[in-house]
Motif scaffolding. Structure first.
Motif, PDB file in Angstrom:
ATOM      1  N   PHE A   1     -12.731  20.832 101.171  1.00 48.69           N
ATOM      2  CA  PHE A   1     -12.667  21.573 100.098  1.00 48.69           C
ATOM      3  C   PHE A   1     -12.038  21.368  99.137  1.00 48.69           C
ATOM      4  N   VAL A   2     -10.982  20.760  99.023  1.00 51.55           N
ATOM      5  CA  VAL A   2      -9.688  20.565  97.873  1.00 51.55           C
ATOM      6  C   VAL A   2     -10.307  19.210  97.356  1.00 51.55           C
TER       7      VAL A   2
ATOM      8  N   GLU B   1     -13.356  19.564  88.935  1.00 55.07           N
ATOM      9  CA  GLU B   1     -11.955  19.224  88.037  1.00 55.07           C
ATOM     10  C   GLU B   1     -11.590  21.046  88.558  1.00 55.07           C
ATOM     11  N   LEU B   2     -11.693  21.578  89.563  1.00 48.74           N
ATOM     12  CA  LEU B   2     -11.128  22.673  89.882  1.00 48.74           C
ATOM     13  C   LEU B   2      -9.760  22.724  91.074  1.00 48.74           C
ATOM     14  N   ARG B   3      -8.827  23.767  90.572  1.00 49.36           N
ATOM     15  CA  ARG B   3      -7.555  23.051  92.137  1.00 49.36           C
ATOM     16  C   ARG B   3      -7.487  25.065  92.685  1.00 49.36           C
ATOM     17  N   VAL B   4      -6.570  24.302  94.146  1.00 47.02           N
ATOM     18  CA  VAL B   4      -6.998  25.754  94.773  1.00 47.02           C
ATOM     19  C   VAL B   4      -6.131  27.068  94.357  1.00 47.02           C
ATOM     20  N   ASP B   5      -5.484  26.461  93.651  1.00 47.61           N
ATOM     21  CA  ASP B   5      -4.092  27.672  92.768  1.00 47.61           C
ATOM     22  C   ASP B   5      -4.676  28.477  90.968  1.00 47.61           C
ATOM     23  N   GLY B   6      -6.044  27.936  91.269  1.00 47.50           N
ATOM     24  CA  GLY B   6      -6.423  27.973  89.933  1.00 47.50           C
ATOM     25  C   GLY B   6      -6.366  27.497  88.880  1.00 47.50           C
ATOM     26  N   ARG B   7      -5.178  26.356  88.456  1.00 49.92           N
ATOM     27  CA  ARG B   7      -4.702  25.661  87.354  1.00 49.92           C
ATOM     28  C   ARG B   7      -5.935  24.601  87.401  1.00 49.92           C
ATOM     29  N   GLY B   8      -5.961  23.511  86.054  1.00 46.76           N
ATOM     30  CA  GLY B   8      -6.864  23.118  85.200  1.00 46.76           C
ATOM     31  C   GLY B   8      -6.405  21.762  86.265  1.00 46.76           C
TER      32      GLY B   8
ATOM     33  N   PRO C   1       1.212  18.271  91.523  1.00 43.99           N
ATOM     34  CA  PRO C   1       1.095  18.280  92.828  1.00 43.99           C
ATOM     35  C   PRO C   1       1.399  19.368  93.862  1.00 43.99           C
ATOM     36  N   THR C   2       0.375  20.458  94.532  1.00 46.52           N
ATOM     37  CA  THR C   2       1.046  21.344  95.240  1.00 46.52           C
ATOM     38  C   THR C   2       1.374  20.307  95.644  1.00 46.52           C
ATOM     39  N   TYR C   3       1.688  21.500  97.326  1.00 46.28           N
ATOM     40  CA  TYR C   3       2.144  21.203  99.292  1.00 46.28           C
ATOM     41  C   TYR C   3       0.643  20.920  99.633  1.00 46.28           C
TER      42      TYR C   3
END
Length: 446
Positions: free
Chosen positions: A18-19, A26-33, A217-219
């Motif tokens: 999914f990630v 060009e979408l991220r899990v937390d909604g950022r670019g 990048p996030t965790y």
């Protein structure tokens, strides 16, 4: 090692797919670019050299301390700078207490390389006595919460702590000039470190064999990415250090693209750090004014309010003093004018009499001069005797008035009737002696 692997949190296959699929769109899990940075918050402690940085869910604290040590033999005129990291199990279940792991060692080396290789901190200014005594600066980084991208958050925490750190002032003395005297903050103001620039670290994550690049990048994204790279750059666009761990290869164009992104972002991050440091220094300066001995007795909490109230009190006192001075001067002038008028009237001769109504005598207004002269001729000698008595009384009253205070003279001006006398020449009477109250006329007639 086995216990650490058992405590690691791993994504499922569906979550990782999914990630990756969202990143391809060009979408991220937390909604950022792809190149957006998380919210950065910087706080400072009560003591010098303590900072707290929060980058999204990542939370890091930094502390800076210094002590006098002997320098290295190959660098006798330079101080030292060392970085120590502590990964708390509270931040991540995979972190174990005790000896630092590979991630802790790698984090410390990346930050140390960015500061040391770029010579951001002037180590020569840390020398107190060449070859014998220098300052050793230590940076302790504590990871409180691992929300991804620990390198960037720890780097900003180290920089913020270094900028706000103050070392004690010291002097060299003694008989041989080899004794180092450390002055406490009460005697001398602590000195800041000389920092030439701020090297900011930016971490990039690679996905899909390096075809997709994300910033900060996030965790969750760290668990899916195939490689990462950290670029340390200052606000001027100078590359201070580059660190690329992992076995995944990256093309030359991707590396240049990451450098351009880091250079464009460095100025904004440096501005945020500078603004927070300025606000902290301003607050510290206000606290110094509040602790000043002249203002320590005041109960008011705000130092600016204390200054304003003292200014108001002083201004009110000055105004009251000015009013009192003006009042006293007016009283003095009125008493002097009164004395001068009395002396002039006594010294005036009857030949200078003009026969017109006096401006200051209320009994002489609107009276005919001919009728007054006729009344003077009819009264004769009795009037001359009474006038001579009143001249003596008038001179005695003048001496008494001279001894009276300024306030009594002004108070009696409107209440008592002033009787003035003039000297007599050739038997002629003045207008003042001719005009008398009705009561006195009746008494003399009787």
């Amino acid at each position: 090692m086995e216990g650490r692997l058992a405590n690691m949190w791993r994504l499922t296959v569906n979550e990782s797919k999914f990630v990756e699929t969202a990143l391809q769109s060009e979408l991220r899990v937390d909604g950022r670019g792809l190149y957006d940075y998380r919210k950065l918050t910087i706080k400072f402690g009560k003591e010098y050299g303590s900072s707290e940085v929060q980058l999204g869910q990542t939370h890091v604290m930094g502390f800076v301390t210094a002590q006098l040590v002997q320098p290295y033999k190959d660098r006798p005129n330079e101080g030292s700078l060392s970085i120590f990291t502590e990964f708390s199990p509270m931040a991540d279940p995979s972190f174990e207490p005790g000896r630092p792991g590979e991630s802790a060692v790698e984090l410390g080396r990346i930050i140390d390389r960015g500061l040391r290789e770029s010579r951001a901190v002037d180590t020569e200014s840390l020398c107190v006595l060449a070859g014998k005594m220098v300052w050793s600066v230590r940076i302790d980084l504590h990871i409180l919460d691992n929300g991804g991208n620990l390198v960037d958050a720890a780097n900003i925490a180290a920089l913020a702590a270094l900028v706000t750190f103050r070392r004690p002032d010291c002097t060299v003395g003694g008989e041989n000039g080899q004794e180092v005297i450390i002055h406490p903050p009460e005697e001398r103001e602590p000195l800041p470190l000389i920092i030439h620039h701020l090297p900011i670290a930016f971490t990039f994550g690679f996905f899909n064999k390096g075809n997709i690049v994300v910033m900060d990048p996030t965790y969750v994204e760290e668990a899916v990415m195939c490689g990462r790279m950290t670029v340390t750059v200052n606000a001027n666009g100078d590359i201070c250090a580059i660190q690329k761990p992992g076995e995944e290869g990256v093309s030359h164009s991707v590396i240049l693209h990451c450098m351009r992104l880091a250079s464009s972002r460095a100025a904004a991050t440096t501005k945020i750090i500078r603004e927070e440091v300025e606000a902290y220094n301003r607050e510290r300066s206000l606290q110094k004014v509040k602790r000043h001995p002249t203002l320590a007795k005041s109960v008011v909490s705000g130092p600016t309010v204390v200054v304003k109230e003292e200014h108001r009190k002083s201004s009110d006192q000055e105004k009251a003093a000015e009013i009192s001075r003006e009042h006293v001067e007016r009283l003095k002038l009125s008493s002097e004018e009164l004395r001068s008028t009395k002396v002039e009237e006594v010294a005036a001769s009857p030949t200078n009499f003009k026969g017109g109504p006096s401006k200051w005598d209320p009994y002489s207004e609107a009276m005919d001069v001919d009728s007054l002269k006729a009344s003077l001729a009819s009264k004769g000698d009795s009037v001359t005797k009474s006038s001579s008595k009143k001249t003596t009384n008038g001179s005695g009253n003048a001496e008494k008035d001279a001894e009276m205070s300024v306030e009594e003279v002004t108070g009696d001006l409107g209440k008592k009737d002033t009787v003035e006398a003039t000297k007599q020449n050739d038997g002629e009477m003045t207008l003042k002696d001719a005009v008398k109250p009705k009561k006195k006329r009746k008494n003399k007639n009787n």
